[in-house]
Motif scaffolding. Structure first.
Motif, PDB file in Angstrom:
ATOM      1  N   VAL A 355      28.340  11.858 -15.651  1.00 46.70           N
ATOM      2  CA  VAL A 355      27.482  11.767 -16.871  1.00 46.70           C
ATOM      3  C   VAL A 355      28.632  10.548 -17.512  1.00 46.70           C
ATOM      4  O   VAL A 355      27.566   9.203 -17.976  1.00 46.70           O
ATOM      5  N   TYR A 356      29.639  10.122 -17.010  1.00 50.70           N
ATOM      6  CA  TYR A 356      30.290   8.548 -16.440  1.00 50.70           C
ATOM      7  C   TYR A 356      29.245   7.740 -16.001  1.00 50.70           C
ATOM      8  O   TYR A 356      28.086   8.294 -14.884  1.00 50.70           O
ATOM      9  N   ASP A 357      29.119   6.470 -15.452  1.00 45.89           N
ATOM     10  CA  ASP A 357      28.335   5.357 -15.162  1.00 45.89           C
ATOM     11  C   ASP A 357      28.922   5.669 -13.665  1.00 45.89           C
ATOM     12  O   ASP A 357      30.187   5.895 -12.978  1.00 45.89           O
ATOM     13  N   ILE A 358      27.910   5.621 -12.752  1.00 42.55           N
ATOM     14  CA  ILE A 358      28.156   6.272 -11.538  1.00 42.55           C
ATOM     15  C   ILE A 358      28.089   4.960 -10.190  1.00 42.55           C
ATOM     16  O   ILE A 358      27.106   4.668 -11.229  1.00 42.55           O
ATOM     17  N   GLY A 359      28.076   5.153  -9.463  1.00 37.68           N
ATOM     18  CA  GLY A 359      28.009   3.800  -8.486  1.00 37.68           C
ATOM     19  C   GLY A 359      26.681   3.728  -7.462  1.00 37.68           C
ATOM     20  O   GLY A 359      26.837   3.115  -6.893  1.00 37.68           O
ATOM     21  N   SER A 360      26.776   5.252  -7.537  1.00 35.11           N
ATOM     22  CA  SER A 360      25.730   5.908  -6.592  1.00 35.11           C
ATOM     23  C   SER A 360      23.910   5.859  -6.039  1.00 35.11           C
ATOM     24  O   SER A 360      23.283   5.906  -6.178  1.00 35.11           O
ATOM     25  N   PHE A 393      18.897  10.333  -7.788  1.00 36.35           N
ATOM     26  CA  PHE A 393      19.305  11.637  -7.333  1.00 36.35           C
ATOM     27  C   PHE A 393      20.618  11.357  -7.217  1.00 36.35           C
ATOM     28  O   PHE A 393      20.363  10.393  -5.962  1.00 36.35           O
ATOM     29  N   ASN A 394      21.532  11.979  -7.471  1.00 38.99           N
ATOM     30  CA  ASN A 394      22.939  11.837  -6.728  1.00 38.99           C
ATOM     31  C   ASN A 394      23.325  12.650  -7.786  1.00 38.99           C
ATOM     32  O   ASN A 394      23.503  13.344  -8.959  1.00 38.99           O
ATOM     33  N   TRP A 395      25.195  13.469  -7.611  1.00 38.54           N
ATOM     34  CA  TRP A 395      25.370  14.385  -8.054  1.00 38.54           C
ATOM     35  C   TRP A 395      25.887  13.439  -9.251  1.00 38.54           C
ATOM     36  O   TRP A 395      26.464  13.655  -9.977  1.00 38.54           O
ATOM     37  N   GLY A 396      26.606  12.626  -8.758  1.00 37.48           N
ATOM     38  CA  GLY A 396      27.560  11.770  -9.281  1.00 37.48           C
ATOM     39  C   GLY A 396      28.680  11.341  -9.330  1.00 37.48           C
ATOM     40  O   GLY A 396      29.524  10.859 -10.259  1.00 37.48           O
ATOM     41  N   PRO A 405      28.703   6.140 -20.521  1.00 38.15           N
ATOM     42  CA  PRO A 405      27.627   6.410 -20.128  1.00 38.15           C
ATOM     43  C   PRO A 405      26.341   6.032 -18.724  1.00 38.15           C
ATOM     44  O   PRO A 405      26.808   4.560 -18.699  1.00 38.15           O
ATOM     45  N   GLU A 406      26.263   6.342 -17.977  1.00 38.24           N
ATOM     46  CA  GLU A 406      25.911   6.836 -16.667  1.00 38.24           C
ATOM     47  C   GLU A 406      23.878   5.631 -17.537  1.00 38.24           C
ATOM     48  O   GLU A 406      23.220   6.515 -18.399  1.00 38.24           O
ATOM     49  N   GLY A 407      23.247   4.840 -17.052  1.00 36.39           N
ATOM     50  CA  GLY A 407      22.385   4.354 -17.339  1.00 36.39           C
ATOM     51  C   GLY A 407      20.860   5.397 -16.963  1.00 36.39           C
ATOM     52  O   GLY A 407      19.946   4.691 -17.622  1.00 36.39           O
ATOM     53  N   GLU A 422      21.891   7.288 -26.571  1.00 35.69           N
ATOM     54  CA  GLU A 422      20.634   8.866 -26.146  1.00 35.69           C
ATOM     55  C   GLU A 422      21.643  10.200 -25.395  1.00 35.69           C
ATOM     56  O   GLU A 422      21.155  11.151 -26.115  1.00 35.69           O
ATOM     57  N   PHE A 423      23.242   9.424 -25.216  1.00 36.89           N
ATOM     58  CA  PHE A 423      23.807  10.685 -24.424  1.00 36.89           C
ATOM     59  C   PHE A 423      24.312  11.332 -26.457  1.00 36.89           C
ATOM     60  O   PHE A 423      24.427  11.926 -26.235  1.00 36.89           O
ATOM     61  N   ARG A 424      24.579  10.526 -27.374  1.00 40.25           N
ATOM     62  CA  ARG A 424      24.924  11.390 -28.243  1.00 40.25           C
ATOM     63  C   ARG A 424      23.520  11.968 -29.099  1.00 40.25           C
ATOM     64  O   ARG A 424      24.752  13.125 -29.524  1.00 40.25           O
ATOM     65  N   LYS A 425      22.548  11.839 -28.740  1.00 41.26           N
ATOM     66  CA  LYS A 425      21.298  12.664 -29.311  1.00 41.26           C
ATOM     67  C   LYS A 425      21.246  13.630 -28.296  1.00 41.26           C
ATOM     68  O   LYS A 425      21.287  15.325 -29.103  1.00 41.26           O
ATOM     69  N   MET A 426      21.349  13.879 -27.160  1.00 44.33           N
ATOM     70  CA  MET A 426      21.797  14.891 -26.097  1.00 44.33           C
ATOM     71  C   MET A 426      22.858  15.774 -26.619  1.00 44.33           C
ATOM     72  O   MET A 426      22.373  16.783 -27.228  1.00 44.33           O
ATOM     73  N   VAL A 427      23.830  15.506 -27.051  1.00 44.85           N
ATOM     74  CA  VAL A 427      25.175  16.118 -27.196  1.00 44.85           C
ATOM     75  C   VAL A 427      24.874  16.724 -28.733  1.00 44.85           C
ATOM     76  O   VAL A 427      24.887  17.779 -28.985  1.00 44.85           O
TER      77      VAL A 427
END
Length: 911
Positions: A355-360, A393-396, A405-407, A422-427
Motif C-alpha cells: 500500500v506504499y506508492d507503487i509504480g505499476s 490492478f496490480n499486487w503492488g 501511501p498509494e494514490g 483515507e489510509f488512516r481512516k482504513m487503519v
C-alpha cells in the motif's frame, strides 16, 4: 591535482557558485517545469563497466590481473573521459596515481566485500586523501596503463564503500526529506555525488511553474539542504540534481524525494505536509488504541488481503469507495461484516498487500476491462493482457516511493493529503473492528533504476542504492532492480520507512518480501529502532528464501530461514506448505497432478496421473506435517516413521532441516498465500477427478486446520475460507480484477471463469482447459458457506486456549506430545496432546487434537489417555458447529482410543 572544489552557498539560485570546475547552467523556474530529467550529454561521453570497487575512503580493489601496471584515477567534472584500449586516456580534467596497498584491509571492509574476485588492492596517496570527496562528485575512471601510458583496461568504480566511509555521519540524521516546523520549512537530500542541487516549490499538484532555491552542501554528511521561511504545507516540490551518469556526462535530474510522505497524482511531485496536522487525522486518531489481542507473536492469526480485491466486487460498498481505502470504513458492507465475523472468531490481524506508492498502476484514468467468455475460454485472459499495463490492478510489488501511501486507493489521488487521511481512516476502522493491521513491504528492489523516468534513488545517487554485479550492472535476482540494504543509506531508508509507517499510521506488523535479500544485522537494527520509536513490539515477518547473488551468505549473513534462527523475526514455513499441498511452488505440467500432498491423496487416494508412489512417501509427509504442528523448532524430539527419535533439525527437507527455528515466533505457517495457485485450485489438480464438491470443501478445511493447530504464527490468504479460486492462475500479480475477485455474498468462488493469463500459464493450457470446462469442480453456494463457517470454528478453537500458541520452544517441548507416530503409525492421522496443567490461559487440563485426511475413519490410541475424561471441544458441541461429522468423533476412556471420522479435524478437551 586541482583542489579547488567550491560548494554552493547562498539560498538564492541567482548567487549559486559553480561546482567542481564544471560549467553548470543555473536551475531556472523554467527547468522546474520539466516532468522528468534533462541530459546535458557531451558528444565525447563514453560508457564504462564498473568492475573496480571502493573498499573505503582511500582503498579500492581491481578484481583481475595486475601484471605490474600503473593505475591512474582520471577525473572529469563534465563527464568526458575516454580510455580506448591500446590508446591514451583523454577528456579528463586530471588524474592521480594510485599506490598498491600492502597492508591488511580493515576487517569490516574485508567482510563486506568478501565476494570480490582476487586482484590488487590500491590506495589513494596521503597527499590526495583530502580530495576524495570532491573526486566522487565527478566522473571517475580507473585506468590500468603500461609503462608507455597506453590503456590496458579501464573501468568505473562502484562507490558504496567510499560513500559509506566518508559520510557515515549521515546515518544519524533525524530528518531527511521535507520537514515543517513553526514558521519554517526545511529540505534535506542525501546526494553526496551531486555537483549541485536545488529545490523547486510549486503552489499546487499541477501548477506549471515553481520557485527555485539553491541548496547548500554539507561536507560531513553528504546532504544538500535549505531552510525556507514559513509553513509551506500544502505545496509540492521536486529536486533538481546534477549528477555524473555513465555514458551521458553530467545529467540534471528533476526528481521526487525518496522520503516523500505523499505525492500528487501518478507521483509527479512530492508533497509538503506535517503528518501530525489535525486535518490529516480521523477524529480521535491520537487516542484510539490498537486491539490488544496479541501478547506474543504466536497469538497472531493473519488474513492476507489486497485493498482492491477486498471491495471492488462488493455491491454493498458505495461505488466511490470500491477498491479504495475507504471501503474498510463501510462497516455495514458484506466485506466488513465478513472481517468482523472473523475477528469475533479469533482472527487478530489483516495484512495488506503493498500500500506504499507503487509504480505499476495509473492513479488516474486506469482501465476497467469487462471480460466475458466460456469457462475454459481464451477471451478473458486476452482482454486482461491487453489492458494489464493500464488497468487499475496490480499486487503492488513495484516500489516507487516507500514512505507515501498509494494514490490509486484514494478517492482523489490528485490531492496528496487525501491518501494520507483515507489510509488512516482504513487503519482506524480495522482497529475498531478488532483487527490489527499489517503491511507488506518490498525493500529488496525498486520498480525502476538508472535514468528511467520512474527511477528515484538511482537518479539522485547513481550506482549507490542498488546491488551491483561484477561489471557494475544492477542485480535482478528478485525479479527487478535489487536494492542494497547492506549499504548504509539504503539500510537507513528501510529502517526510517518502517518506523514512519509504525508511528504515523499505527501499522502493527510488517511482512517483508524476499527478506532473505536483506542482512540479518540490518533487520535486527530495524527491529530495535521501530520498537523504540513505536513504544511497543512491532512484529516482523518475511520470506526467508535463500537464493540469488546473496545466497548462502555470499555477501553478508542473510535474513533467511536458517540464518535468522534465534532472531525473533518470523519466516514463512515452506516445509509444512509443501507437505500439505504436495510438490513445490515451482511445479508445472504433469508434476501439478502427480505430486500429491498429505491432504489431497498422497498414496491413499491416488489420482489418474499419480502412478506408483512408495508408501513411505506418505509417512515422510506426515512427519513433516507433525514438524510444522510442533512449530518447526529445531530442538523438538519426534519419533519418525522409521521408528527413530530425532530432533526436528535432524529430519531432512530437501537437504535442509525440517525444524529450522529456535522459537515458534520465528515460524509463519501457511498453506496458501497470494503467490502460486490457491489451495482450492491445487485440489483441482491433485484430488481425483471424481472427488465431490462437498469433499473438496472438506479437504480445504483440513489444510486450514493444519495452520490452526500448528505452533507459531498462523497465516491465511483472504478467501481461503470461501474456496477462493483464480481459475487456476499460478501468478495473478497482474491478472486484473477478473482473476482476483472475491465474493462476500458467498455465491461464487470464480472457478471456471476462463483460461488464466498465457504468460505464466500457457505452457499448461492443454492440461488446464479440460479442468476448467468440468462444471463438477465448481462448488455450490452451500459448500462455500460451509467452508466459511468451518474456518470460523477453527479460529474459535485456536483462540480458546493458549496451548495452541505456546510462546517458547521450552513450553512446546514440555507440553506438546504426539502419538500415533513411528513405524506403526496410521500416516493419514495427525494426533497430539497438549498438557494445560498450570499453564495460564490453557482453559483446560489438556487438549487432544486430530486431523484425519483419509477417506475412511480411523481409530488411534493414546496409552496415556487411559482412564481420562475427554470430551469434544465446546466449539464442536455448540448448536451452530459447521462440521457435523466432527460431532461423531468418539473417545473410549477404557482403552484411551479415539474414533476420528474421515476427512475430519476435531479437538477433545480434558476438564
Amino acid at each position: 591535482m586541482n583542489r579547488t572544489f567550491p560548494t554552493a552557498g547562498a539560498a538564492s539560485i541567482m548567487s549559486m557558485a559553480l561546482l567542481a570546475g564544471g560549467a553548470h547552467a543555473a536551475v531556472t523556474p523554467e527547468a522546474c517545469e520539466s516532468s522528468a530529467f534533462q541530459i546535458n550529454q557531451h558528444p565525447a561521453a563514453a560508457s564504462f563497466d564498473a568492475r573496480a570497487v571502493w573498499l573505503g575512503k582511500r582503498l579500492l580493489k581491481w578484481p583481475g590481473a595486475d601484471a605490474g601496471a600503473v593505475f591512474k584515477l582520471y577525473y572529469a567534472a563534465n563527464g568526458t573521459i575516454t580510455a580506448p584500449a591500446g590508446g591514451k586516456a583523454g577528456g579528463a580534467s586530471g588524474f592521480i596515481t594510485l599506490e598498491r596497498f600492502t597492508g591488511t584491509v580493515p576487517a569490516a571492509a574485508a567482510a563486506r566485500f568478501k565476494y570480490l574476485a582476487d586482484g590488487p588492492v590500491l590506495q589513494v596517496r596521503e597527499s590526495d586523501a583530502d580530495d576524495v570527496r570532491a573526486l566522487l562528485r565527478q566522473q571517475l575512471v580507473l585506468v590500468q596503463e603500461d609503462a608507455q601510458g597506453s590503456v590496458r583496461a579501464a573501468t568505473r568504480i562502484q562507490v558504496a564503500g567510499a560513500l559509506d566511509d566518508l559520510y557515515a555521519a549521515a546515518a544519524g540524521l533525524d530528518k531527511l526529506g521535507a520537514s515543517v516546523a513553526a514558521n519554517r520549512t526545511a529540505f534535506t537530500l542525501w546526494a553526496p555525488t551531486a555537483q549541485q542541487a536545488a529545490v523547486c516549490i510549486y503552489n499546487g499538484p499541477a501548477k506549471p511553474t515553481g520557485s527555485v532555491y539553491q541548496m547548500r552542501f554539507d561536507d560531513k554528511t553528504g546532504t544538500w539542504s535549505v531552510a525556507l521561511p514559513g509553513d509551506l504545507s500544502g505545496k509540492y516540490y521536486k529536486y533538481a540534481v546534477d549528477v555524473p551518469v555513465d555514458g551521458a556526462g553530467i545529467v540534471r535530474n528533476m526528481v521526487t524525494d525518496p522520503y516523500s510522505v505523499s505525492l500528487s497524482a501518478d507521483s509527479k511531485r512530492s508533497y509538503i505536509g506535517r503528518l501530525d496536522a489535525p486535518r490529516l487525522k480521523p477524529a480521535g486518531w491520537d487516542a484510539a488504541p490498537a486491539p490488544q489481542t496479541v501478547k506474543n507473536p504466536t497469538d497472531m492469526v493473519v488474513y492476507e488481503l489486497h485493498v482492491r480485491d477486498f471491495s471492488i466486487n462488493d455491491g454493498s460498498v458505495p461505488s466511490e469507495h470500491r477498491g479504495k481505502y475507504l471501503a474498510f470504513t463501510d462497516t455495514g458492507s458484506k466485506g466488513m461484516q465478513h472481517l468482523a465475523a472473523l475477528a469475533r472468531s479469533g482472527l487478530t490481524d489483516v495484512h495488506l498487500l503493498p500500500v506504499y506508492d507503487i509504480g505499476s498502476v495509473p492513479e488516474t484514468g486506469c482501465a476497467v476491462p469487462a471480460p466475458f467468455g466460456a469457462a475454459d475460454g481464451l477471451a478473458q485472459q486476452a482482454l486482461v493482457k491487453e489492458t494489464a499495463q493500464a488497468d487499475c490492478f496490480n499486487w503492488g510489488y513495484d516500489p516507487y516511493h516507500y514512505n507515501a501511501p498509494e494514490g490509486s486507493y484514494a478517492t482523489d489521488p490528485a490531492r496528496a493529503e487525501v491518501r494520507v487521511l483515507e489510509f488512516r481512516k482504513m487503519v482506524d476502522s480495522l482497529h475498531k473492528a478488532g483487527l490489527r493491521v499489517g503491511m507488506d513491504v518490498v525493500y529488496n528492489h525498486t520498480f525502476k533504476a538508472g535514468q528511467d523516468g520512474k527511477s528515484v534513488l538511482d537518479r539522485i545517487v547513481p550506482g549507490y542504492y542498488h546491488r551491483l554485479d561484477a561489471k557494475g550492472a544492477v542485480e535482478q535476482s528478485t525479479c527487478c532492480d535489487n536494492t542494497a540494504t547492506e549499504n548504509l543509506m539504503m539500510g537507513k531508508l528501510m529502517i526510517d520507512s518502517v518506523t514512519l509507517w509504525a508511528t504515523e499510521y499505527k501499522i502493527d506488523s510488517f511482512r517483508f518480501d524476499l527478506m532473505g535479500h536483506q542482512p540479518r544485522a540490518v533487520m535486527e537494527q530495524l527491529q530495535q529502532k521501530v520498537n523504540a520509536a513505536a513504544g511497543r513490539q512491532v512484529q516482523l515477518l518475511g520470506e526467508g528464501w535463500n537464493f540469488g547473488e546473496v545466497a548462502d551468505g555470499a555477501r553478508f549473513v542473510q535474513a533467511s530461514q536458517l540464518s535468522l534462527n534465534g532472531s525473533g523475526i518470523g519466516t514463512f514455513n515452506d516445509r509444512t506448505r509443501d507437505a500439505v499441498r504436495g510438490g513445490s511452488a515451482g511445479d508445472a505440467g504433469e508434476a501439478l497432478f502427480k505430486r500429491q500432498g498429505w491432504i489431497n491423496g498422497l498414496v491413499y487416494d491416488p489420482n489418474a496421473h499419480a502412478g506408483q508412489v512408495p508408501a513411505a512417501e506418505l509417512s515422510r509427509a506426515a512427519d513433516l506435517v507433525r514438524a510444522g504442528l510442533a512449530g518447526s523448532i529445531r530442538s523438538y524430539p519426534l519419533q519418525t516413521y522409521d521408528g527413530q527419535v530425532k530432533t526436528l533439525e535432524s529430519i531432512d527437507y530437501n537437504g535442509q532441516p525440517a525444524g529450522y527455528a529456535a522459537e515458534p515466533g520465528e515460524v509463519v505457517n501457511y498453506v496458501e498465500n497470494h503467490d502460486n495457485q490457491t489451495l482450492f485450485d491445487i485440489g483441482v489438480f491433485k484430488l481425483p477427478a471424481g472427488t465431490s464438491s462437498q469433499e473438496r470443501a472438506r479437504v480445504q478445511v483440513l489444510g486450514m486446520a493444519v495452520d490452526a493447530f500448528s505452533q507459531g504464527i498462523a497465516y491465511y490468504h483472504a478467501g481461503i475460507d470461501v474456496l477462493r479460486s483464480k481459475s487456476l492462475d499460478r501468478n495473478s500479480f497482474n491478472s486484473g480484477d477478473w482473476f482476483n475477485r472475491l465474493d462476500w455474498s458467498y455465491r461464487d468462488n470464480y472457478f471456471g471463469t476462463g483460461l488464466p493469463p498465457e504468460a505464466d500459464n500457457g505452457k499448461d493450457y492443454a492440461l488446464i482447459k479440460p479442468l476448467l470446462a468440468n462444471a463438477a469442480f465448481k462448488p455450490a453456494p452451500g459448500d462455500i458457506a460451509w467452508t466459511r463457517d468451518a474456518f470460523r470454528d477453527l479460529l474459535a478453537v485456536r483462540a480458546s486456549s493458549t496451548l495452541f500458541r505456546l510462546p517458547s520452544a521450552a513450553e512446546i517441548r514440555r507440553r506438546l506430545r504426539f502419538f500415533n507416530t513411528g513405524a506403526q503409525q496410521i500416516p493419514t492421522v495427525a494426533a497430539a496432546y497438549l498438557d494445560g496443567r498450570g499453564y495460564e490461559g490453557a482453559a483446560f487440563n489438556g487438549v487432544a487434537y486430530f486431523i484425519n485426511v483419509d477417506k475412511i475413519g480411523h481409530t488411534v490410541a493414546d496409552p496415556q489417555a487411559v482412564g481420562k475424561r475427554m470430551r469434544l471441544h465446546p466449539v464442536f458441541t455448540a448448536a451452530g458447529v459447521a462440521d457435523k461429522r466432527a460431532t461423531q468423533a468418539r473417545f473410549d476412556s477404557a482403552t484411551g482410543s479415539y474414533e476420528i471420522p474421515p476427512r475430519t479435524a476435531v479437538v477433545f478437551v480434558e476438564d
